[in-house]
Design a protein around this motif. Structure first.
Motif, short mmCIF file in Angstrom:
data_model
loop_
_atom_site.label_atom_id
_atom_site.label_comp_id
_atom_site.label_asym_id
_atom_site.label_seq_id
_atom_site.Cartn_x
_atom_site.Cartn_y
_atom_site.Cartn_z
N PHE A 138 32.61 45.78 45.19
CA PHE A 138 33.93 44.98 44.38
C PHE A 138 33.58 43.43 44.20
N ASP A 139 33.90 43.25 42.86
CA ASP A 139 33.37 41.85 42.43
C ASP A 139 34.79 40.84 42.80
N GLN A 140 34.67 40.04 43.72
CA GLN A 140 35.91 39.39 44.17
C GLN A 140 36.50 38.45 42.93
N SER A 141 35.72 38.02 42.07
CA SER A 141 36.02 37.12 40.96
C SER A 141 37.47 37.77 40.08
N ALA A 142 37.19 39.17 40.37
CA ALA A 142 38.32 39.75 39.54
C ALA A 142 40.07 39.56 40.11
N THR A 184 44.42 45.99 40.21
CA THR A 184 43.31 45.28 40.77
C THR A 184 43.74 45.02 42.26
N ILE A 185 44.96 44.86 42.42
CA ILE A 185 45.39 44.52 43.99
C ILE A 185 45.03 45.63 44.78
N LEU A 186 45.47 46.88 44.25
CA LEU A 186 45.20 48.08 45.12
C LEU A 186 43.80 48.31 45.20
N THR A 187 43.02 47.96 44.34
CA THR A 187 41.67 48.25 44.30
C THR A 187 40.96 47.12 45.50
N TYR A 188 41.34 45.99 45.49
CA TYR A 188 41.16 44.88 46.24
C TYR A 188 41.65 45.59 47.72
N ILE A 189 42.45 45.85 47.90
CA ILE A 189 43.01 46.56 49.28
C ILE A 189 42.07 47.52 49.61
#
Length: 110
Positions: free
Chosen positions: A83-87, A95-100
């Motif tokens: 996962f690219d945290q620059s997103a 995007t929030i759910l993907t980050y979690i």
């Protein structure tokens, strides 16, 4: 007469150890990237913050995480599929759910 075994130097042992651990970590990371989100989320109890952690303040006090965290390379440099945290500049629900999900994956990997 018995043959004498050549003992590697301390430096050689250090290098071998570092390379083996690097390989172990890369293999585990690669395996974890292939796991689907449902399987990762089966371990949800591991990802929660426990009261003794004081929302992360304990770890910051013990390891000064805020001082060095920004110096770590982004995982996408080593593992492009991660996962690219620059997103995270985006705030859409996907995007929030993907980050979690990806944060949970990283926690399980570690």
């Amino acid at each position: 007469m018995a043959k004498k075994l050549k003992v590697p130097s301390l430096f050689a042992l250090f290098v071998i150890n570092a390379l083996v651990w690097l390989a172990v970590h890369l293999i585990i990371s690669n395996y974890m990237l292939k796991l689907d989100t449902q399987r990762i989320n089966r371990f949800a109890s591991l990802y929660r913050s426990y009261p003794f952690e004081q929302e992360g303040a304990l770890w910051d006090r013990l390891f000064n995480i805020k001082k060095w965290k920004g110096r770590l390379p982004e995982s996408t440099i080593i593992v492009p599929e991660s996962f690219d945290q620059s997103a995270m500049g985006r705030t859409d629900p996907e995007t929030i759910l993907t980050y979690i999900d990806e944060t949970n994956r990283a926690e399980l990997t570690h």
